[in-house]
Design an enzyme around this catalytic site. Structure first.
Site, PDB file in Angstrom:
ATOM      1  N   GLU A 190       0.518  -0.600  -4.698  1.00 20.61           N
ATOM      2  CA  GLU A 190      -0.641   0.279  -4.874  1.00 20.61           C
ATOM      3  C   GLU A 190      -0.110   1.696  -4.806  1.00 20.61           C
ATOM      4  OE1 GLU A 190      -4.055   2.767  -3.175  1.00 20.61           O
ATOM      5  OE2 GLU A 190      -2.029   2.471  -2.436  1.00 20.61           O
ATOM      6  N   HIS A 220      -0.725  10.872  -2.400  1.00 20.07           N
ATOM      7  CA  HIS A 220      -2.039  10.476  -1.885  1.00 20.07           C
ATOM      8  C   HIS A 220      -3.020  11.627  -1.698  1.00 20.07           C
ATOM      9  CE1 HIS A 220      -5.008   9.458   1.235  1.00 20.07           C
ATOM     10  NE2 HIS A 220      -4.989   8.252   0.694  1.00 20.07           N
ATOM     11  N   HIS A 270       0.824  -1.208   0.000  1.00 20.08           N
ATOM     12  CA  HIS A 270       0.000   0.000   0.000  1.00 20.08           C
ATOM     13  C   HIS A 270       0.864   1.266   0.000  1.00 20.08           C
ATOM     14  CE1 HIS A 270      -2.765   2.793   2.450  1.00 20.08           C
ATOM     15  NE2 HIS A 270      -3.382   2.606   1.297  1.00 20.08           N
ATOM     16  N   ARG A 271       0.769   2.030  -1.057  1.00 17.82           N
ATOM     17  CA  ARG A 271       1.621   3.226  -1.260  1.00 17.82           C
ATOM     18  C   ARG A 271       3.100   2.814  -1.239  1.00 17.82           C
ATOM     19  NH1 ARG A 271      -1.440   7.203   3.196  1.00 17.82           N
ATOM     20  NH2 ARG A 271      -3.531   6.394   2.798  1.00 17.82           N
ATOM     21  N   ASP A 302      -1.252   6.190  -5.536  1.00 20.99           N
ATOM     22  CA  ASP A 302      -2.333   7.175  -5.695  1.00 20.99           C
ATOM     23  C   ASP A 302      -1.883   8.272  -6.653  1.00 20.99           C
ATOM     24  OD1 ASP A 302      -4.031   6.223  -3.287  1.00 20.99           O
ATOM     25  OD2 ASP A 302      -2.039   6.523  -2.431  1.00 20.99           O
ATOM     26  N   GLU A 314      -4.644   3.987  -8.059  1.00 20.39           N
ATOM     27  CA  GLU A 314      -5.883   4.587  -7.544  1.00 20.39           C
ATOM     28  C   GLU A 314      -6.003   6.019  -8.042  1.00 20.39           C
ATOM     29  OE1 GLU A 314      -6.607   4.721  -3.259  1.00 20.39           O
ATOM     30  OE2 GLU A 314      -8.348   5.999  -3.644  1.00 20.39           O
ATOM     31  N   ASP A 367       0.387  -2.089   4.384  1.00 23.11           N
ATOM     32  CA  ASP A 367       1.576  -1.243   4.574  1.00 23.11           C
ATOM     33  C   ASP A 367       2.788  -2.097   4.938  1.00 23.11           C
ATOM     34  OD1 ASP A 367      -0.136   0.997   4.399  1.00 23.11           O
ATOM     35  OD2 ASP A 367      -0.431   1.073   6.578  1.00 23.11           O
ATOM     36  N   LYS A 385      -7.237   9.452  -7.720  1.00 23.33           N
ATOM     37  CA  LYS A 385      -7.739  10.281  -6.603  1.00 23.33           C
ATOM     38  C   LYS A 385      -8.487  11.475  -7.181  1.00 23.33           C
ATOM     39  CE  LYS A 385      -6.329   8.402  -2.653  1.00 23.33           C
ATOM     40  NZ  LYS A 385      -7.343   7.817  -1.776  1.00 23.33           N
TER      41      LYS A 385
HETATM   42  O1  G3P Z   1      -6.508   1.052  -2.332  1.00 21.22           O
HETATM   43  C1  G3P Z   1      -7.036   1.065  -1.096  1.00 21.22           C
HETATM   44  C2  G3P Z   1      -6.651   2.244  -0.259  1.00 21.22           C
HETATM   45  O2  G3P Z   1      -5.456   2.763  -0.723  1.00 21.22           O
HETATM   46  C3  G3P Z   1      -7.722   3.292  -0.256  1.00 21.22           C
HETATM   47  O3  G3P Z   1      -7.538   4.253   0.741  1.00 21.22           O
HETATM   48  O4  G3P Z   1      -6.853   6.435   1.586  1.00 21.22           O
HETATM   49  O5  G3P Z   1      -5.196   4.625   1.519  1.00 21.22           O
HETATM   50  O6  G3P Z   1      -5.953   5.698  -0.581  1.00 21.22           O
HETATM   51  P1  G3P Z   1      -6.333   5.271   0.809  1.00 21.22           P
HETATM   52 CA    CA Z   2      -4.817   4.448  -2.156  1.00 18.34          CA
END
Ligand code: G3P
Ligand code: CA
Length: 252
Positions: free
Chosen positions: A40, A55, A13-14, A42, A115, A235, A117
């Site tokens: 992943e 993000h 994640h990120r 953003d 993702e 994470d 945004k």
């Molecule tokens: O992809 C799932 C998650 O990343 C969505 O929430 O706020 O971390 O971008 P957020």
């Molecule tokens: Ca995300």
């Protein structure tokens, strides 16, 4: 002859954001080093229309800048320090462009969940730009688009049906596998609390992938491995990959 069965994939994640500055090349490369299956990230648009990886709509939390990403050119954004959440890290980090990440992805086999945004600012033309970049780097089969803005991913699908889409769901939805199929999504990404066992099982049974976010607790990781959930977004890729070892088994 036994072969390994398909396992729950681990998506960082990120990037490896528990230990490195989120959405930076360092975090993405460390996710690869941690043996994650994918990353992943953003995206937002700069003032001059460049697709950048960050993000928040604002620079304040993760960079040395202040104000909205959309009010700065790429050249201005590149001057900022994107590593302020990890001040002990020696290498300076900048906000990556999506193109930098895609170029790096051609050197490995990771998947990439992009993702969009575009829930706060619509970022007109964002979908077209991102699709062009993915096609330029021939990465269509390794990318999944997600967004809380479902109109945007449906738009993506209409422009580029070869690239998978997955709606993000922050709350429980009635039969999300039916909804996903109705918008041509081959999977969905729910908050892990919106993905009870029955929903995961029914979705997999219907051939719809489930990739919950953001899964950092061991007990939750174990639950998803036991269900043979398609993937989860975390994470903590090192912890997830380590825990997964005990679920590896040979096909009969
Ligand atoms: O992809 C799932 C998650 O990343 C969505 O929430 O706020 O971390 O971008 P957020
Ligand atoms: Ca995300």
């Amino acid at each position: 002859m036994g072969g390994l069965i398909v396992m729950t994939e681990v998506i960082a994640h990120r990037g490896y954001s528990a230990k490195f500055p989120e959405n930076t090349m360092k975090a993405f490369k460390e996710a690869e080093n941690a043996n994650a299956d994918g990353i992943e990230l953003d995206i937002q648009l700069s003032k001059d229309g460049e697709v950048v990886v960050i993000h928040d709509e604002k620079l304040n939390r993760t960079t040395s800048g202040k104000g909205y990403v959309k009010d700065f050119t790429l050249q201005e954004l590149k001057k900022l320090d994107a590593g302020i959440l990890f001040p002990d890290l020696k290498e300076k980090q900048t906000i990556p462009t999506l193109e930098e990440v895609l170029a790096w992805l051609t050197t490995n086999t990771l998947t990439c969940n992009i993702e969009l945004k575009n829930g706060v600012f619509r970022y007109q033309g964002m979908e077209e730009k991102v699709i062009q970049l993915i096609r330029d780097y021939s990465l269509s089969t390794r990318v999944v688009f997600s967004s809380f803005n479902h109109y945007s991913i449906v738009h993506c699908y209409r422009l580029a049906p070869e690239i998978e889409i997955a709606p993000l769901l922050s709350e429980g939805l009635y039969m999300p596998w039916v909804y996903s199929a109705s918008i041509q999504a081959k999977g969905f990404h729910p908050h892990y609390l919106a993905a009870p066992n029955e929903v995961i099982a029914a979705s997999l049974e219907a051939g719809i992938a489930v990739r919950p976010y953001t899964v950092n607790k061991e007990a939750e990781m174990e639950r998803l491995f036991q269900l043979e959930c398609s993937a989860f977004i975390t994470d903590q890729p090192t912890k997830a990959v380590e825990l997964r070892k005990k679920y590896k088994k040979d096909k009969a």
